[in-house]
Design a protein around this motif. Structure first.
Motif, PDB file in Angstrom:
ATOM      1  N   SER A   5       0.852  -1.214   0.000  1.00 51.15           N
ATOM      2  CA  SER A   5       0.000   0.000   0.000  1.00 51.15           C
ATOM      3  C   SER A   5       0.875   1.246   0.000  1.00 51.15           C
ATOM      4  O   SER A   5       0.620   2.198  -0.728  1.00 51.15           O
ATOM      5  CB  SER A   5      -0.849   0.073   1.268  1.00 51.15           C
ATOM      6  N   ILE A  33      -2.884   4.428   5.727  1.00 50.63           N
ATOM      7  CA  ILE A  33      -1.666   4.589   4.909  1.00 50.63           C
ATOM      8  C   ILE A  33      -1.812   5.701   3.861  1.00 50.63           C
ATOM      9  O   ILE A  33      -0.910   6.526   3.691  1.00 50.63           O
ATOM     10  CB  ILE A  33      -1.277   3.245   4.250  1.00 50.63           C
ATOM     11  N   PRO A  52     -15.393   1.006   7.783  1.00 50.91           N
ATOM     12  CA  PRO A  52     -16.383   0.331   8.642  1.00 50.91           C
ATOM     13  C   PRO A  52     -15.748  -0.512   9.749  1.00 50.91           C
ATOM     14  O   PRO A  52     -16.437  -0.888  10.694  1.00 50.91           O
ATOM     15  CB  PRO A  52     -17.160  -0.559   7.662  1.00 50.91           C
TER      16      PRO A  52
HETATM   17  C1  LIG Z   1      -7.032  -3.624   1.540  1.00 54.64           C
HETATM   18  S1  LIG Z   1      -7.663  -2.568   2.785  1.00 54.64           S
HETATM   19  C2  LIG Z   1      -7.022  -0.994   2.217  1.00 54.64           C
HETATM   20  C3  LIG Z   1      -6.793  -0.041   3.349  1.00 54.64           C
HETATM   21  C4  LIG Z   1      -6.128   1.274   2.995  1.00 54.64           C
HETATM   22  N1  LIG Z   1      -6.990   2.107   2.174  1.00 54.64           N
HETATM   23  C5  LIG Z   1      -4.761   1.085   2.349  1.00 54.64           C
HETATM   24  O1  LIG Z   1      -4.532   1.582   1.256  1.00 54.64           O
HETATM   25  O2  LIG Z   1      -3.916   0.428   2.957  1.00 54.64           O
HETATM   26  C6  LIG Z   1      -9.392  -2.499   2.387  1.00 54.64           C
HETATM   27  C7  LIG Z   1     -10.202  -1.657   3.358  1.00 54.64           C
HETATM   28  O3  LIG Z   1     -11.500  -1.475   2.806  1.00 54.64           O
HETATM   29  C8  LIG Z   1     -12.401  -1.387   3.885  1.00 54.64           C
HETATM   30  N2  LIG Z   1     -13.776  -1.561   3.396  1.00 54.64           N
HETATM   31  C9  LIG Z   1     -14.400  -2.705   3.061  1.00 54.64           C
HETATM   32  N3  LIG Z   1     -15.687  -2.460   2.730  1.00 54.64           N
HETATM   33  C10 LIG Z   1     -15.866  -1.116   2.842  1.00 54.64           C
HETATM   34  C11 LIG Z   1     -16.989  -0.260   2.667  1.00 54.64           C
HETATM   35  N4  LIG Z   1     -18.193  -0.727   2.309  1.00 54.64           N
HETATM   36  N5  LIG Z   1     -16.817   1.059   2.886  1.00 54.64           N
HETATM   37  C12 LIG Z   1     -15.605   1.553   3.240  1.00 54.64           C
HETATM   38  N6  LIG Z   1     -14.516   0.772   3.434  1.00 54.64           N
HETATM   39  C13 LIG Z   1     -14.650  -0.543   3.249  1.00 54.64           C
HETATM   40  C14 LIG Z   1     -11.914  -2.490   4.817  1.00 54.64           C
HETATM   41  O4  LIG Z   1     -12.427  -2.370   6.122  1.00 54.64           O
HETATM   42  C15 LIG Z   1     -10.392  -2.300   4.728  1.00 54.64           C
HETATM   43  O5  LIG Z   1      -9.908  -1.434   5.715  1.00 54.64           O
END
Ligand SMILES: C[S@@+](CC[C@H](N)C(=O)[O-])C[C@H]1O[C@@H](n2cnc3c(N)ncnc32)[C@H](O)[C@@H]1O
Length: 246
Positions: A5, A33, A52
């Motif tokens: 990330s 991040i 969430p």
């Molecule tokens: C792979 S992580 C990425 C986190 C961060 N944005 C990064 O770049 O490291 C995916 C994130 O999406 C969030 N997520 C999943 N469904 C979601 C939703 N409906 N609304 C907002 N975030 C969501 C998860 O909780 C998780 O923290």
């Protein structure tokens, strides 16, 4: 997986070219991040992050951006902000995981100001180019039943473009971001690829020791170490940015 990330975020932010002193929303902020990278690089006036998952939000709130950003629990499909609240609404590595993507995009557009930016990137799961691809490919080659990643097809650039068009966004631009990372050695790679939360980790945990050894050998054959023992490979993110109509 945070190191991947971290590798994509600066390239994406540079490509966005957002003005300094902008107000930002990071949708699906995870441990923060993207927020911390943009605090470092983009001189924002304000940063909000939503996710969430309460545990992720509290990790973000304790992280490096804690004095410059506000984090709260919320879902992309129901953003707790007034219309036109932000100059930039961005989302990193999230959109494919959302069950009702058009609803999330409509919300992202709603809270961005007219002429503001809405942008996102996701790993290219459809072409199996995510950071977990080498492990997943090796598992499949050995006959393991590897579960698909949610929203795999939605990670394609064409799917992202269609989603942003459907949300009524304009001046849509897309690009790929290729990032290459090195792990110190195979142990470093293996530990980072098998965190508790990954479905593949559970499958590996249920393998017989001999099967697990076979899998490790298959991954090692696909990712031969460099002269100093390091393991290096590249992953691809698909990125999109667009403007809210004036
Ligand atoms: C792979 S992580 C990425 C986190 C961060 N944005 C990064 O770049 O490291 C995916 C994130 O999406 C969030 N997520 C999943 N469904 C979601 C939703 N409906 N609304 C907002 N975030 C969501 C998860 O909780 C998780 O923290």
């Amino acid at each position: 997986m945070g190191r991947w990330s971290r590798a994509v975020a600066p390239v994406f932010l540079d490509w966005l070219g957002a003005a300094r002193r902008a107000s930002w929303l990071d949708v699906g902020c995870g441990t923060g991040i993207l927020a911390e990278t943009l605090v470092e690089l983009c001189a924002p006036a304000s940063v909000h992050g939503v996710d969430p998952a309460a545990a992720q939000v509290s990790a973000a709130a304790r992280g490096p951006a804690r004095n410059h950003a506000q984090f709260q629990v919320a879902d992309a499909r129901k953003l707790p902000f007034a219309d036109a609240s932000f100059d930039v609404v961005a989302s990193a590595l999230v959109i494919n995981f959302i069950a009702e993507r058009p609803r999330a995009l409509a919300e992202m557009r709603r809270v961005a100001r007219p002429a503001g930016l809405v942008a996102a990137y996701v790993w290219d799961f459809a072409e199996e180019l995510s950071p977990s691809a080498p492990l997943r490919r090796a598992m499949r080659r050995l006959g393991a039943d590897v579960p698909g990643i949610p929203g795999t097809e939605a990670s394609r650039l064409e799917a992202l473009r269609a989603l942003f068009l459907e949300a009524g966004l304009e001046q849509i631009e897309t690009r790929t971001v290729d990032v290459c990372l090195a792990y110190a050695d195979f142990t470093d790679f293996w530990e980072s690829q098998t965190p508790d939360y990954q479905p593949t980790t559970k499958i590996i945990a249920q393998m017989k020791p001999s099967e697990r050894t076979r899998l490790m050998h298959a991954v090692q054959a696909a990712l031969p170490p460099g002269p100093n023992g390091s393991i290096e490979y590249c992953a691809r993110a698909n990125a999109i940015k667009a403007r809210v109509p004036r």
